[in-house]
Structure formats: C-alpha cells, structure tokens
Design a protein around this motif. Structure first.
Motif, mmCIF file in Angstrom:
data_model
loop_
_atom_site.group_PDB
_atom_site.id
_atom_site.type_symbol
_atom_site.label_atom_id
_atom_site.label_comp_id
_atom_site.label_asym_id
_atom_site.label_seq_id
_atom_site.Cartn_x
_atom_site.Cartn_y
_atom_site.Cartn_z
ATOM 1 N N ILE A 188 0.839 -1.206 0.000
ATOM 2 C CA ILE A 188 0.000 0.000 0.000
ATOM 3 C C ILE A 188 0.873 1.256 0.000
ATOM 4 O O ILE A 188 0.623 2.211 -0.737
ATOM 5 C CB ILE A 188 -0.966 0.006 1.209
ATOM 6 C CG1 ILE A 188 -2.011 -1.093 1.057
ATOM 7 C CG2 ILE A 188 -1.619 1.366 1.405
ATOM 8 C CD1 ILE A 188 -2.948 -0.926 -0.126
ATOM 9 N N ARG A 189 1.925 1.248 0.780
ATOM 10 C CA ARG A 189 2.814 2.426 0.830
ATOM 11 C C ARG A 189 3.570 2.606 -0.482
ATOM 12 O O ARG A 189 3.716 3.730 -0.982
ATOM 13 C CB ARG A 189 3.781 2.311 2.001
ATOM 14 C CG ARG A 189 3.082 2.505 3.332
ATOM 15 C CD ARG A 189 4.037 2.336 4.497
ATOM 16 N NE ARG A 189 3.305 2.382 5.749
ATOM 17 C CZ ARG A 189 3.630 3.182 6.739
ATOM 18 N NH1 ARG A 189 4.656 3.995 6.645
ATOM 19 N NH2 ARG A 189 2.918 3.164 7.847
ATOM 20 N N ALA A 190 4.050 1.510 -1.062
ATOM 21 C CA ALA A 190 4.760 1.601 -2.342
ATOM 22 C C ALA A 190 3.820 2.086 -3.444
ATOM 23 O O ALA A 190 4.197 2.916 -4.276
ATOM 24 C CB ALA A 190 5.369 0.248 -2.711
ATOM 25 N N LEU A 191 2.596 1.592 -3.454
ATOM 26 C CA LEU A 191 1.617 2.022 -4.456
ATOM 27 C C LEU A 191 1.341 3.518 -4.333
ATOM 28 O O LEU A 191 1.272 4.230 -5.336
ATOM 29 C CB LEU A 191 0.324 1.220 -4.301
ATOM 30 C CG LEU A 191 -0.787 1.517 -5.304
ATOM 31 C CD1 LEU A 191 -0.330 1.256 -6.736
ATOM 32 C CD2 LEU A 191 -2.022 0.688 -4.969
ATOM 33 N N VAL B 126 7.868 11.947 -12.779
ATOM 34 C CA VAL B 126 9.059 11.534 -13.535
ATOM 35 C C VAL B 126 8.752 11.447 -15.026
ATOM 36 O O VAL B 126 9.613 11.777 -15.856
ATOM 37 C CB VAL B 126 9.686 10.218 -13.001
ATOM 38 C CG1 VAL B 126 10.176 10.408 -11.574
ATOM 39 C CG2 VAL B 126 8.763 9.030 -13.126
ATOM 40 N N MET B 127 7.530 11.024 -15.380
ATOM 41 C CA MET B 127 7.150 10.990 -16.797
ATOM 42 C C MET B 127 7.111 12.415 -17.364
ATOM 43 O O MET B 127 7.583 12.668 -18.465
ATOM 44 C CB MET B 127 5.792 10.309 -16.965
ATOM 45 C CG MET B 127 5.752 8.847 -16.563
ATOM 46 S SD MET B 127 6.575 7.744 -17.712
ATOM 47 C CE MET B 127 5.446 7.788 -19.077
ATOM 48 N N ASP B 128 6.560 13.333 -16.581
ATOM 49 C CA ASP B 128 6.499 14.734 -17.000
ATOM 50 C C ASP B 128 7.908 15.309 -17.154
ATOM 51 O O ASP B 128 8.193 16.001 -18.133
ATOM 52 C CB ASP B 128 5.703 15.548 -15.976
ATOM 53 C CG ASP B 128 5.538 16.987 -16.399
ATOM 54 O OD1 ASP B 128 4.768 17.240 -17.352
ATOM 55 O OD2 ASP B 128 6.172 17.867 -15.776
ATOM 56 N N ILE C 269 1.898 6.286 -7.266
ATOM 57 C CA ILE C 269 0.811 7.153 -7.736
ATOM 58 C C ILE C 269 1.250 8.610 -7.771
ATOM 59 O O ILE C 269 0.882 9.358 -8.669
ATOM 60 C CB ILE C 269 -0.440 6.962 -6.847
ATOM 61 C CG1 ILE C 269 -1.070 5.591 -7.132
ATOM 62 C CG2 ILE C 269 -1.447 8.080 -7.056
ATOM 63 C CD1 ILE C 269 -2.124 5.174 -6.123
ATOM 64 N N HIS C 270 2.069 9.016 -6.818
ATOM 65 C CA HIS C 270 2.513 10.408 -6.767
ATOM 66 C C HIS C 270 3.781 10.658 -7.579
ATOM 67 O O HIS C 270 3.955 11.735 -8.145
ATOM 68 C CB HIS C 270 2.728 10.847 -5.315
ATOM 69 C CG HIS C 270 1.452 10.914 -4.552
ATOM 70 N ND1 HIS C 270 0.500 11.866 -4.777
ATOM 71 C CD2 HIS C 270 0.953 10.115 -3.586
ATOM 72 C CE1 HIS C 270 -0.532 11.672 -3.990
ATOM 73 N NE2 HIS C 270 -0.289 10.604 -3.253
ATOM 74 N N THR C 271 4.663 9.683 -7.649
ATOM 75 C CA THR C 271 5.959 9.872 -8.295
ATOM 76 C C THR C 271 5.913 9.682 -9.802
ATOM 77 O O THR C 271 6.548 10.439 -10.548
ATOM 78 C CB THR C 271 6.995 8.907 -7.687
ATOM 79 O OG1 THR C 271 7.061 9.138 -6.279
ATOM 80 C CG2 THR C 271 8.366 9.100 -8.292
#
Length: 151
Positions: free
Chosen positions: A19-22, A32-34, A26-28
């Motif tokens: 849950i923490r990794a997900l 990074v794509m942007d 979701i935020h990272t």
C-alpha cells in the motif's frame, strides 16, 4: 466503517509495504514521466495526454468535458491546457454542432505531428519507469487488478 460491520483486519507487513509503495508510485510516476517529456520534448505530460486522447477520438475531436474526464482534469483545467495548445496551433476549439452550447477540442495536423514527434520519448519513459519493472510478470492479470480498483 466497513460494509460488514466487522472491524477491519489489520494489514500484514507485506500488505502495508504494498500500500505504501503504491501510494509513492501514484505520486511519483506522473512527475518523472512529465520531467522526461519536458527535458526531451519541451512538452508537459498533461499536454501529451491531451494530444494522445484527441488523436484516438473519432475525427480527432472530443467535447471539452469528455477530454477533461479522459485526462482527469477539471473542465477549467482542461480549458487552460487547450488554450495553450490552441496558441501553438496544435488544437482548435469548435462549437458542437449538436447543441451549439458546448465546445469540441479538435487535434490539428500540426498537433498530430507534435504527438508523433514526442511519442518515442513517452514510449521510452513508459518502458524505463514502468514496464521494465514488471518484466516476467503477468501483465494481463495486473491490468485486470488495476481496472478492478478503478471500477
């Protein structure tokens, strides 16, 4: 409150870690794509996504509200994006023929060319930041699980 009126089960260590990794993904991931698209193409991810959804739509046009939903922005946020793309000649806004009240965003030929130019950078970032980390896993099963979360 849970639907069954039973107290929630505590998370196991592996569930908590997941849950923490997900949450971090979701935020990272969008950032990074942007950053990759901005560095390589001078095109924000949200603008790339707008061009992409328009390119996939019939006649390369979508109602502004449908486009906002696809890109997961408010209508006012989408209006700002389309205004920027319109100023670059990548998108046009035209009145909806059906009701005359709404607006369509329409991808121009220049917008399609810009999307095609940026596509290799987006593809490389998608592989580097996402797909390479799931090599050897059942992507169809992972996709079904992610869709169940959204649905």
């Amino acid at each position: 409150m849970s639907i069954t009126n039973e107290p929630p089960r505590p998370l196991r260590t592996d569930e908590e870690a997941f849950i923490r990794a997900l949450g971090r993904v979701i935020h990272t991931l969008p950032r990074v794509m942007d950053a990759d698209l901005m560095r390589e193409q001078r095109l924000p991810l949200v603008e790339y996504m707008t061009l992409m959804y328009l390119s996939e739509a019939p006649d390369r046009r979508l109602r502004m509200s449908e486009l906002a939903g696809a890109v997961e922005l408010s209508l006012s946020g989408m209006t700002r994006i389309v205004t920027r793309l319109e100023a670059q000649g990548l998108v046009q806004r035209v009145r909806c023929e059906q009701d005359g009240r709404g607006w369509h965003a329409v991808l121009t030929d220049a917008g399609l060319s810009r999307l095609e130019e940026a596509w290799p950078s987006h593809l490389a970032a998608s592989r580097r930041h996402v797909l390479d980390h799931f090599e050897g896993m059942d992507l169809a099963e992972l996709t079904r699980a992610l869709r169940r979360i959204v649905d």
